[in-house]
Motif scaffolding. Structure first.
Motif, PDB file in Angstrom:
ATOM      1  N   SER A  37       0.568  -1.344   0.209  1.00  0.00           N
ATOM      2  CA  SER A  37       0.235  -0.105  -0.358  1.00  0.00           C
ATOM      3  C   SER A  37       0.828   1.294   0.151  1.00  0.00           C
ATOM      4  N   GLY A  38       0.253   2.003  -0.716  1.00  0.00           N
ATOM      5  CA  GLY A  38       0.631   3.837  -0.339  1.00  0.00           C
ATOM      6  C   GLY A  38       2.216   3.993  -1.283  1.00  0.00           C
ATOM      7  N   ASN A  39       2.772   3.553  -2.486  1.00  0.00           N
ATOM      8  CA  ASN A  39       3.051   4.118  -3.080  1.00  0.00           C
ATOM      9  C   ASN A  39       3.112   4.508  -4.376  1.00  0.00           C
ATOM     10  N   HIS A  40       4.316   5.075  -4.484  1.00  0.00           N
ATOM     11  CA  HIS A  40       4.709   6.147  -5.883  1.00  0.00           C
ATOM     12  C   HIS A  40       5.161   5.650  -7.310  1.00  0.00           C
ATOM     13  N   ILE A  41       4.842   5.138  -7.627  1.00  0.00           N
ATOM     14  CA  ILE A  41       6.028   4.678  -8.643  1.00  0.00           C
ATOM     15  C   ILE A  41       5.360   5.798 -10.118  1.00  0.00           C
ATOM     16  N   GLY A  42       6.602   6.599 -10.899  1.00  0.00           N
ATOM     17  CA  GLY A  42       7.073   7.667 -11.220  1.00  0.00           C
ATOM     18  C   GLY A  42       6.620   7.400 -12.684  1.00  0.00           C
ATOM     19  N   VAL A  47       9.231  -1.397 -12.986  1.00  0.00           N
ATOM     20  CA  VAL A  47       9.109  -2.159 -12.458  1.00  0.00           C
ATOM     21  C   VAL A  47       9.635  -3.538 -13.167  1.00  0.00           C
ATOM     22  N   ARG A  48      10.273  -4.623 -13.164  1.00  0.00           N
ATOM     23  CA  ARG A  48       9.979  -5.379 -14.154  1.00  0.00           C
ATOM     24  C   ARG A  48       9.609  -7.133 -13.120  1.00  0.00           C
ATOM     25  N   ASP A  49      10.329  -7.781 -14.164  1.00  0.00           N
ATOM     26  CA  ASP A  49       9.236  -9.018 -13.098  1.00  0.00           C
ATOM     27  C   ASP A  49       9.996  -9.210 -11.957  1.00  0.00           C
ATOM     28  N   ASN A  50       9.201  -9.884 -10.965  1.00  0.00           N
ATOM     29  CA  ASN A  50       9.210 -10.563 -10.144  1.00  0.00           C
ATOM     30  C   ASN A  50       9.788  -9.507  -8.394  1.00  0.00           C
ATOM     31  N   CYS A  51       9.699  -8.163  -8.735  1.00  0.00           N
ATOM     32  CA  CYS A  51       9.967  -7.639  -7.436  1.00  0.00           C
ATOM     33  C   CYS A  51       8.495  -7.608  -6.485  1.00  0.00           C
ATOM     34  N   PHE A  52       9.509  -7.071  -5.484  1.00  0.00           N
ATOM     35  CA  PHE A  52       8.324  -6.713  -4.220  1.00  0.00           C
ATOM     36  C   PHE A  52       8.445  -5.196  -3.722  1.00  0.00           C
ATOM     37  N   ILE A  53       7.424  -4.617  -3.916  1.00  0.00           N
ATOM     38  CA  ILE A  53       7.434  -3.369  -3.720  1.00  0.00           C
ATOM     39  C   ILE A  53       6.838  -3.187  -2.502  1.00  0.00           C
ATOM     40  N   SER A  54       7.251  -3.006  -1.128  1.00  0.00           N
ATOM     41  CA  SER A  54       6.777  -2.550   0.412  1.00  0.00           C
ATOM     42  C   SER A  54       5.628  -1.348   0.845  1.00  0.00           C
ATOM     43  N   SER A  55       5.704  -0.943   1.692  1.00  0.00           N
ATOM     44  CA  SER A  55       4.825   0.910   1.738  1.00  0.00           C
ATOM     45  C   SER A  55       5.895   2.213   1.503  1.00  0.00           C
ATOM     46  N   GLN A  56       4.906   2.642   1.462  1.00  0.00           N
ATOM     47  CA  GLN A  56       5.164   3.976   1.293  1.00  0.00           C
ATOM     48  C   GLN A  56       6.537   4.503   0.504  1.00  0.00           C
ATOM     49  N   VAL A  57       7.042   3.964  -0.554  1.00  0.00           N
ATOM     50  CA  VAL A  57       8.281   3.892  -1.281  1.00  0.00           C
ATOM     51  C   VAL A  57       8.108   5.208  -2.559  1.00  0.00           C
ATOM     52  N   VAL A  58       9.059   5.611  -2.880  1.00  0.00           N
ATOM     53  CA  VAL A  58       9.347   6.906  -4.147  1.00  0.00           C
ATOM     54  C   VAL A  58       9.729   6.322  -4.639  1.00  0.00           C
ATOM     55  N   ILE A  59       9.694   6.080  -6.068  1.00  0.00           N
ATOM     56  CA  ILE A  59      10.185   5.881  -7.553  1.00  0.00           C
ATOM     57  C   ILE A  59      10.279   5.975  -8.788  1.00  0.00           C
ATOM     58  N   SER A  60      11.202   7.827  -8.703  1.00  0.00           N
ATOM     59  CA  SER A  60      10.884   8.664  -9.060  1.00  0.00           C
ATOM     60  C   SER A  60      10.519   8.541 -10.525  1.00  0.00           C
ATOM     61  N   GLY A  98      12.026  -1.768   0.565  1.00  0.00           N
ATOM     62  CA  GLY A  98      11.432  -2.261   1.864  1.00  0.00           C
ATOM     63  C   GLY A  98      11.067  -0.607   2.239  1.00  0.00           C
ATOM     64  N   VAL A  99       9.764   0.277   3.082  1.00  0.00           N
ATOM     65  CA  VAL A  99       8.901   0.634   3.524  1.00  0.00           C
ATOM     66  C   VAL A  99      10.200   1.728   3.654  1.00  0.00           C
ATOM     67  N   ASN A 100       9.332   2.637   3.449  1.00  0.00           N
ATOM     68  CA  ASN A 100       9.539   4.209   3.369  1.00  0.00           C
ATOM     69  C   ASN A 100      11.260   4.344   2.426  1.00  0.00           C
ATOM     70  N   SER A 101      11.212   3.779   1.359  1.00  0.00           N
ATOM     71  CA  SER A 101      12.941   4.215   0.806  1.00  0.00           C
ATOM     72  C   SER A 101      12.353   5.114  -0.786  1.00  0.00           C
ATOM     73  N   ALA A 102      13.601   5.243  -0.953  1.00  0.00           N
ATOM     74  CA  ALA A 102      12.773   6.253  -2.772  1.00  0.00           C
ATOM     75  C   ALA A 102      14.287   5.828  -3.295  1.00  0.00           C
ATOM     76  N   VAL A 103      14.031   6.366  -4.775  1.00  0.00           N
ATOM     77  CA  VAL A 103      15.262   6.277  -5.779  1.00  0.00           C
ATOM     78  C   VAL A 103      14.825   7.622  -5.996  1.00  0.00           C
ATOM     79  N   ALA A 104      15.620   7.794  -6.946  1.00  0.00           N
ATOM     80  CA  ALA A 104      15.194   9.540  -7.494  1.00  0.00           C
ATOM     81  C   ALA A 104      15.464   9.030  -9.322  1.00  0.00           C
ATOM     82  N   ASN A 105      15.752  10.113  -9.713  1.00  0.00           N
ATOM     83  CA  ASN A 105      15.232  10.146 -10.992  1.00  0.00           C
ATOM     84  C   ASN A 105      16.082   9.485 -11.589  1.00  0.00           C
ATOM     85  N   ASN A 106      16.116   8.641 -13.020  1.00  0.00           N
ATOM     86  CA  ASN A 106      16.870   8.089 -14.043  1.00  0.00           C
ATOM     87  C   ASN A 106      17.385   7.432 -13.111  1.00  0.00           C
ATOM     88  N   VAL A 107      17.118   6.757 -12.267  1.00  0.00           N
ATOM     89  CA  VAL A 107      18.184   5.819 -11.620  1.00  0.00           C
ATOM     90  C   VAL A 107      17.315   4.345 -12.318  1.00  0.00           C
TER      91      VAL A 107
END
Length: 224
Positions: free
Chosen positions: A136-141, A146-159, A171-180
């Motif tokens: 719950s609660g993720n942002h996929i920019g 997001v490729r196969d067989n991934c697990f994105i937990s809660s409150q993750v920001v993927i730019s 994991g929870v509350n992690s962030a990935v910057a733009n263009n990474v």
């Protein structure tokens, strides 16, 4: 109106939660849980039978039932992927769940056998592979993958314009910057910020900003 019957593979908390969501929001009615016989510890769960996965096509034939594998990130998501692949080889159609309380832009591409919880935001041109769990609660920019067989937990920001490699856990509350670009088989611990591309098989955590010496593959003893 319920038009399809479903077998949920697993007997964990996620399996119980998946049953609740499918029953509440979809045309599916859960009919049974299933686990591999060597791990069967109970015969019933929440009023439904727990049946052997090895003989599932006999007790619950694929012409009448679909399957969802409710396994979390065990072995960097390989266990869930293996069971889903085996179910498909048995002839089952793999079910997906997408919460009506998630925001998914009209041109987002979703693969098969995904579970998208409430309050996820998937922006334009995002692409989600097969066998992905978005808790719950993720942002996929926008324009991110997001490729196969991934697990994105809660409150993750993927730019925007990110690429999340296969078999990655974030994991929870992690962030990935733009263009990474996150390589395959990465374990990104709670609260971690990733600002640059990564190499395959790394473990990241907030206590240790640099990737751990042992690869995530070795750390979690993932079979190749």
């Amino acid at each position: 109106m319920k038009t399809r019957r479903l077998v949920i593979v697993g007997d964990s908390a996620f399996a119980e939660i998946a049953r609740e969501y499918f029953d509440a929001d979809t045309p599916y009615e859960a009919a049974a849980f299933s686990v591999e016989s060597g791990y069967m510890k109970k015969k019933n769960l929440r009023g439904l039978p727990v049946v052997s996965f090895e003989t599932l096509e006999t007790t619950h034939p694929p012409a009448e039932y679909d399957v969802f594998v409710a396994i979390v990130y065990t072995q960097l998501n390989r266990l869930r992927a293996r069971l889903a692949r085996t179910a498909k080889e048995k002839g089952y159609r793999l079910a997906s769940y997408v919460s009506p309380r998630a925001f998914i832009w009209r041109n987002v591409a979703l693969g098969e056998h995904c579970f998208v919880f409430e309050d996820n935001t998937l922006q334009p041109f995002a692409r989600i592979g097969n066998n992905v769990v978005l808790w719950s609660g993720n942002h996929i920019g926008h324009h991110s993958i997001v490729r196969d067989n991934c697990f994105i937990s809660s409150q993750v920001v993927i730019s925007g314009f990110c690429d999340i490699g296969e078999n990655t856990f974030i994991g929870v509350n992690s962030a990935v910057a733009n263009n990474v670009k996150i390589a395959s088989d990465n374990w990104i611990g709670p609260g971690t910020v990733i600002l640059k591309d990564t190499e395959p098989g790394n473990l990241f955590r907030t206590e240790q900003p640099e990737p751990a010496r042992a690869s995530a593959l070795r750390f979690f003893k993932v079979p190749r």
